[in-house]
Design a protein around this motif. Structure first.
Motif, PDB file in Angstrom:
ATOM      1  N   LEU A  20       1.105  -1.290  -0.044  1.00 17.79           N
ATOM      2  CA  LEU A  20      -0.038  -0.047   0.167  1.00 17.79           C
ATOM      3  C   LEU A  20       0.928   1.354   0.041  1.00 17.79           C
ATOM      4  O   LEU A  20       0.494   2.145  -0.520  1.00 17.79           O
ATOM      5  CB  LEU A  20      -1.090   0.044   1.213  1.00 17.79           C
ATOM      6  CG  LEU A  20      -2.023  -0.858   1.347  1.00 17.79           C
ATOM      7  CD1 LEU A  20      -2.743  -1.131   2.353  1.00 17.79           C
ATOM      8  CD2 LEU A  20      -3.104  -0.903   0.192  1.00 17.79           C
ATOM      9  N   ALA A  21       1.845   1.175   0.799  1.00 17.76           N
ATOM     10  CA  ALA A  21       3.014   2.382   0.743  1.00 17.76           C
ATOM     11  C   ALA A  21       3.343   2.630  -0.406  1.00 17.76           C
ATOM     12  O   ALA A  21       3.423   3.778  -0.848  1.00 17.76           O
ATOM     13  CB  ALA A  21       3.921   2.254   1.786  1.00 17.76           C
ATOM     14  N   PHE A  22       3.751   1.639  -1.067  1.00 19.76           N
ATOM     15  CA  PHE A  22       4.316   1.761  -2.530  1.00 19.76           C
ATOM     16  C   PHE A  22       3.313   2.489  -3.731  1.00 19.76           C
ATOM     17  O   PHE A  22       3.672   3.133  -4.419  1.00 19.76           O
ATOM     18  CB  PHE A  22       4.975   0.785  -2.926  1.00 19.76           C
ATOM     19  CG  PHE A  22       5.788   0.852  -4.455  1.00 19.76           C
ATOM     20  CD1 PHE A  22       6.685   1.842  -4.528  1.00 19.76           C
ATOM     21  CD2 PHE A  22       5.249   0.178  -5.369  1.00 19.76           C
ATOM     22  CE1 PHE A  22       7.427   2.046  -5.795  1.00 19.76           C
ATOM     23  CE2 PHE A  22       5.892   0.291  -7.052  1.00 19.76           C
ATOM     24  CZ  PHE A  22       6.898   1.401  -6.933  1.00 19.76           C
ATOM     25  N   LEU A  23       2.196   1.687  -3.364  1.00 13.45           N
ATOM     26  CA  LEU A  23       1.108   2.160  -4.511  1.00 13.45           C
ATOM     27  C   LEU A  23       0.631   3.661  -4.209  1.00 13.45           C
ATOM     28  O   LEU A  23       0.585   4.608  -4.953  1.00 13.45           O
ATOM     29  CB  LEU A  23      -0.054   1.241  -4.103  1.00 13.45           C
ATOM     30  CG  LEU A  23       0.111  -0.007  -4.777  1.00 13.45           C
ATOM     31  CD1 LEU A  23      -1.078  -0.776  -4.386  1.00 13.45           C
ATOM     32  CD2 LEU A  23       0.422  -0.151  -6.359  1.00 13.45           C
ATOM     33  N   LEU A  24       0.730   4.085  -2.897  1.00 12.78           N
ATOM     34  CA  LEU A  24       0.276   5.629  -2.713  1.00 12.78           C
ATOM     35  C   LEU A  24       1.322   6.242  -2.845  1.00 12.78           C
ATOM     36  O   LEU A  24       1.385   7.567  -3.291  1.00 12.78           O
ATOM     37  CB  LEU A  24       0.179   5.793  -1.100  1.00 12.78           C
ATOM     38  CG  LEU A  24      -1.207   5.279  -0.494  1.00 12.78           C
ATOM     39  CD1 LEU A  24      -1.508   5.179   0.912  1.00 12.78           C
ATOM     40  CD2 LEU A  24      -2.358   5.810  -1.209  1.00 12.78           C
ATOM     41  N   TYR A  25       2.788   5.752  -2.826  1.00 16.25           N
ATOM     42  CA  TYR A  25       3.899   6.609  -3.360  1.00 16.25           C
ATOM     43  C   TYR A  25       3.814   6.910  -4.618  1.00 16.25           C
ATOM     44  O   TYR A  25       4.491   8.112  -5.225  1.00 16.25           O
ATOM     45  CB  TYR A  25       5.248   5.871  -3.009  1.00 16.25           C
ATOM     46  CG  TYR A  25       6.240   6.786  -3.519  1.00 16.25           C
ATOM     47  CD1 TYR A  25       6.908   7.828  -2.678  1.00 16.25           C
ATOM     48  CD2 TYR A  25       7.168   6.452  -4.559  1.00 16.25           C
ATOM     49  CE1 TYR A  25       7.889   8.636  -3.048  1.00 16.25           C
ATOM     50  CE2 TYR A  25       8.131   7.167  -5.083  1.00 16.25           C
ATOM     51  CZ  TYR A  25       8.668   8.108  -4.197  1.00 16.25           C
ATOM     52  OH  TYR A  25       9.722   8.962  -4.563  1.00 16.25           O
TER      53      TYR A  25
END
Length: 263
Positions: free
Chosen positions: A87-92
């Protein structure tokens, strides 16, 4: 109000809520742990705002980890936590405010691993067959007693600094006294023929006390690095929720895995 009286007031208000939730277990304890995790995460991400953490991913991953712990045990909790990374990478990828990916993603995952994952072990401790309620009570009370005794002895007779670069107020005298008190709490609470032997209860008490001290120092290191005195202001003049649960974030996982090994 003195620092010690402030501590006593917080315990007088908070202890019945925490112990009551442990007694009830189930979704009552889940609700308390979830609220504590989300408030603690909010405080950490506020302190680490310079890293541009992707807070939605952190909150979601923490809740997923806790739901996993409640429904399926440590394996499901691990799966829920790992969703934070994705999720963190997708939001990034879609974030409008750009920060280095290393800082943004790692800061996000660290918060979830440290706070959400750490507090999740209280749910796992409580769910240990037959003796889970007793084990959870023993660990929580041992950490409280350890912290209180270490503070009082350190203030009264402490002369030798424990970690002057990170937490100048802590002393070896306080650490030794607090560790001894924590060991005694666990020993008297958990020494039963059908659960832990005398040596096993002493080992568990030592693990809980030492890991609690390390958890306290871990947060102190972050606060010093980020140039903040307290994690928040939720508890009026006595800091934030993270300041009160930091010791548990190391002690709870250490206690859970120690019991798993010993039994």
């Amino acid at each position: 109000m003195s620092s010690f009286l402030s501590r006593l007031l917080i315990v007088a208000v908070g202890a019945p809520i925490v112990l009551g939730a442990i007694w009830l277990g189930g979704w009552w304890l889940f609700a308390l742990v979830t609220v504590g995790s989300l408030v603690g995460l909010h405080e950490f991400y506020a302190m680490a705002r310079g890293l541009r953490p992707l807070v939605l991913a952190g909150y979601t991953g923490a809740v997923a980890a806790l739901v996993g712990a409640q429904l399926g045990g440590v394996e499901w909790m691990l799966g829920g936590f790992l969703s934070t990374l994705v999720l963190a990478f997708l939001l990034y990828l879609v974030a409008t405010t750009r920060a280095p990916a290393t800082a943004a993603v790692s800061g996000t995952v660290l918060g979830t691993a440290w706070i959400g994952f750490g507090l999740g072990f209280l749910l796992l401790l409580r769910d240990i067959p037959e003796n889970g309620r007793l084990a959870a009570f023993a660990v929580v009370i041992a950490v409280w007693v350890d912290d209180t005794v270490a503070y009082l002895i350190g203030r009264a007779v402490g002369r030798h600094k424990f970690s002057p670069a990170i937490s100048p107020a802590k002393t070896w005298e306080g650490f030794v006294a607090g560790t001894a008190a924590g060991i005694l709490v666990v020993f008297f609470a958990l020494y039963q023929e059908n659960f832990l032997t005398i040596p096993e209860s002493i080992v568990l008490g030592a693990v809980v006390a030492i890991s609690a001290a390390l958890g306290d120092l871990f947060e102190s290191a972050f606060k010093r690095d980020l140039h903040v005195k307290d994690s928040g202001r939720v508890l009026a003049g006595h800091g934030g929720v993270l300041d009160r649960v930091d010791a548990f974030l190391f002690a709870l996982p250490a206690a859970y895995f120690t019991i798993a090994v010993l039994t």
